[in-house]
Write a protein that holds these residues in place. Structure first.
Motif, PDB file in Angstrom:
ATOM      1  N   LEU A   1       0.820  -1.213   0.000  1.00  0.00           N
ATOM      2  CA  LEU A   1       0.000   0.000   0.000  1.00  0.00           C
ATOM      3  C   LEU A   1       0.853   1.261   0.000  1.00  0.00           C
ATOM      4  N   GLU A   2       1.906   1.279   0.811  1.00  0.00           N
ATOM      5  CA  GLU A   2       2.774   2.454   0.858  1.00  0.00           C
ATOM      6  C   GLU A   2       3.407   2.722  -0.498  1.00  0.00           C
ATOM      7  N   ARG A   3       3.825   1.674  -1.173  1.00  0.00           N
ATOM      8  CA  ARG A   3       4.423   1.851  -2.496  1.00  0.00           C
ATOM      9  C   ARG A   3       3.396   2.397  -3.486  1.00  0.00           C
ATOM     10  N   LEU A   4       2.223   1.809  -3.514  1.00  0.00           N
ATOM     11  CA  LEU A   4       1.202   2.253  -4.464  1.00  0.00           C
ATOM     12  C   LEU A   4       0.787   3.689  -4.199  1.00  0.00           C
ATOM     13  N   ARG A   5       0.699   4.066  -2.931  1.00  0.00           N
ATOM     14  CA  ARG A   5       0.347   5.447  -2.590  1.00  0.00           C
ATOM     15  C   ARG A   5       1.425   6.422  -3.053  1.00  0.00           C
ATOM     16  N   ASP A   6       2.651   5.929  -3.176  1.00  0.00           N
ATOM     17  CA  ASP A   6       3.766   6.761  -3.633  1.00  0.00           C
ATOM     18  C   ASP A   6       4.024   6.595  -5.127  1.00  0.00           C
TER      19      ASP A   6
ATOM     20  N   THR B   1     -11.901 -15.805   2.477  1.00  0.00           N
ATOM     21  CA  THR B   1     -10.849 -15.075   3.175  1.00  0.00           C
ATOM     22  C   THR B   1     -10.696 -13.706   2.533  1.00  0.00           C
ATOM     23  N   GLU B   2     -10.621 -12.684   3.338  1.00  0.00           N
ATOM     24  CA  GLU B   2     -10.470 -11.326   2.822  1.00  0.00           C
ATOM     25  C   GLU B   2      -9.074 -11.115   2.248  1.00  0.00           C
ATOM     26  N   GLY B   3      -9.032 -10.559   1.043  1.00  0.00           N
ATOM     27  CA  GLY B   3      -7.760 -10.210   0.434  1.00  0.00           C
ATOM     28  C   GLY B   3      -7.449  -8.741   0.655  1.00  0.00           C
ATOM     29  N   MET B   4      -6.525  -8.201  -0.135  1.00  0.00           N
ATOM     30  CA  MET B   4      -6.116  -6.816   0.046  1.00  0.00           C
ATOM     31  C   MET B   4      -7.135  -5.822  -0.497  1.00  0.00           C
TER      32      MET B   4
ATOM     33  N   LEU C   1      -8.340   4.365  -0.764  1.00  0.00           N
ATOM     34  CA  LEU C   1      -7.116   3.717  -0.294  1.00  0.00           C
ATOM     35  C   LEU C   1      -5.917   4.666  -0.304  1.00  0.00           C
ATOM     36  N   GLY C   2      -6.148   5.888  -0.787  1.00  0.00           N
ATOM     37  CA  GLY C   2      -5.073   6.864  -0.835  1.00  0.00           C
ATOM     38  C   GLY C   2      -4.105   6.673  -1.979  1.00  0.00           C
TER      39      GLY C   2
ATOM     40  N   ALA D   1      -6.088 -13.169 -16.420  1.00  0.00           N
ATOM     41  CA  ALA D   1      -4.705 -13.618 -16.624  1.00  0.00           C
ATOM     42  C   ALA D   1      -3.714 -12.546 -16.230  1.00  0.00           C
ATOM     43  N   ALA D   2      -4.102 -11.279 -16.390  1.00  0.00           N
ATOM     44  CA  ALA D   2      -3.224 -10.170 -16.012  1.00  0.00           C
ATOM     45  C   ALA D   2      -4.069  -8.935 -15.744  1.00  0.00           C
ATOM     46  N   TYR D   3      -3.559  -8.095 -14.842  1.00  0.00           N
ATOM     47  CA  TYR D   3      -4.274  -6.875 -14.469  1.00  0.00           C
ATOM     48  C   TYR D   3      -3.265  -5.739 -14.364  1.00  0.00           C
ATOM     49  N   GLU D   4      -3.654  -4.576 -14.866  1.00  0.00           N
ATOM     50  CA  GLU D   4      -2.782  -3.396 -14.825  1.00  0.00           C
ATOM     51  C   GLU D   4      -3.608  -2.173 -14.466  1.00  0.00           C
ATOM     52  N   ARG D   5      -3.142  -1.435 -13.481  1.00  0.00           N
ATOM     53  CA  ARG D   5      -3.804  -0.184 -13.134  1.00  0.00           C
ATOM     54  C   ARG D   5      -2.807   0.713 -12.414  1.00  0.00           C
ATOM     55  N   GLY D   6      -2.424   1.787 -13.048  1.00  0.00           N
ATOM     56  CA  GLY D   6      -1.440   2.679 -12.443  1.00  0.00           C
ATOM     57  C   GLY D   6      -0.167   1.921 -12.105  1.00  0.00           C
ATOM     58  N   PRO D   7       0.326   2.050 -10.863  1.00  0.00           N
ATOM     59  CA  PRO D   7       1.563   1.360 -10.480  1.00  0.00           C
ATOM     60  C   PRO D   7       1.357  -0.114 -10.140  1.00  0.00           C
ATOM     61  N   LEU D   8       0.105  -0.599 -10.197  1.00  0.00           N
ATOM     62  CA  LEU D   8      -0.195  -1.984  -9.831  1.00  0.00           C
ATOM     63  C   LEU D   8      -0.279  -2.865 -11.069  1.00  0.00           C
ATOM     64  N   SER D   9       0.485  -3.951 -11.060  1.00  0.00           N
ATOM     65  CA  SER D   9       0.437  -4.949 -12.126  1.00  0.00           C
ATOM     66  C   SER D   9       0.363  -6.330 -11.489  1.00  0.00           C
TER      67      SER D   9
END
Length: 215
Positions: A68-73, A98-101, A160-161, A182-190
């Motif tokens: 989370l800290e990385r994505l927020r930055d 089970t709850e994920g992120m 989530l900030g 199969a793959a997901y991309e959004r901003g800094p998240l892959s």
């Protein structure tokens, strides 16, 4: 030299991933140290085994906070296999949820097919404008999994900030009666359900495409 950390929380094919990243010219470290994981140019979150066990292990060492800290930055994060799955809202295994992120909206469930796990090489229906799949849209990638997400909705990044106006891009794979992420991309998240580190030349190209976002 551009750096990457493979986050060490006890789950994942870390040696294969480290070799693959080093082959791409990165300075690679395996660590659960928060500062090093935050400051690296790229962070890879691997994962094998059960969803519940992996997300519990990640939280035990504070890996969820690092992500989370990385994505927020605006710092890139790549989740692989179960490391991708735990980014979703929840995982359902053996009748228990089970709850994920919650970084990707959706549920990880058992693949609907006559033969499970889905193991081996398969093609991917690449998202239009995908960075990860650029130049390898028709290639095959290596999968080993029994569970997958059949939908991927953009999470509320603002809550989530995470500063991103990117609506997200989803690449798909068909197996049995399932069509899954199969793959997901959004901003800094892959994230990828398949293993790029085991996908030969196509996997190397995907990793280089990811690296191009921060190197």
């Amino acid at each position: 030299m551009t750096s990457a950390v493979v986050f060490d929380y006890g789950f994942g094919n870390v040696r294969s991933m480290m070799r693959a990243l080093a082959h791409c010219g990165l300075d690679v470290a395996l660590t659960s140290d928060h500062r090093q994981a935050f400051e690296a140019d790229g962070l890879v979150v691997p994962g094998v085994g059960a969803f519940a066990t992996c997300i519990s292990g990640l939280r035990d060492v504070g890996g969820d906070r690092v992500i989370l800290e990385r994505l927020r930055d605006g710092r890139p994060v790549l989740g692989v296999c179960v490391g991708e799955q735990i980014l979703f809202s929840r995982g359902c295994e053996n009748g228990a949820a089970t709850e994920g992120m919650g970084l990707i909206g959706g549920s990880v469930d058992l693949v609907d097919a006559d033969v499970v796990p889905h193991m081996g090489w398969d093609t991917v229906d690449a998202a239009e404008g995908s960075t990860l799949m650029r130049g390898i849209e028709d290639e095959r990638f290596y999968f080993v999994h029994s569970y997958a997400a059949s939908s991927a909705e953009p999470a509320d990044f603002a809550a989530l900030g995470i500063p991103s106006q990117d609506p997200g891009r989803v690449s798909w794979c068909d197996y049995g009666r399932s069509r899954f992420v199969a793959a997901y991309e959004r901003g800094p998240l892959s994230a990828t359900q398949f293993h790029p580190e085991k996908s030969a030349d196509a996997g190397e190209r995907l990793l280089r495409n990811w690296i191009s976002t921060f190197a």
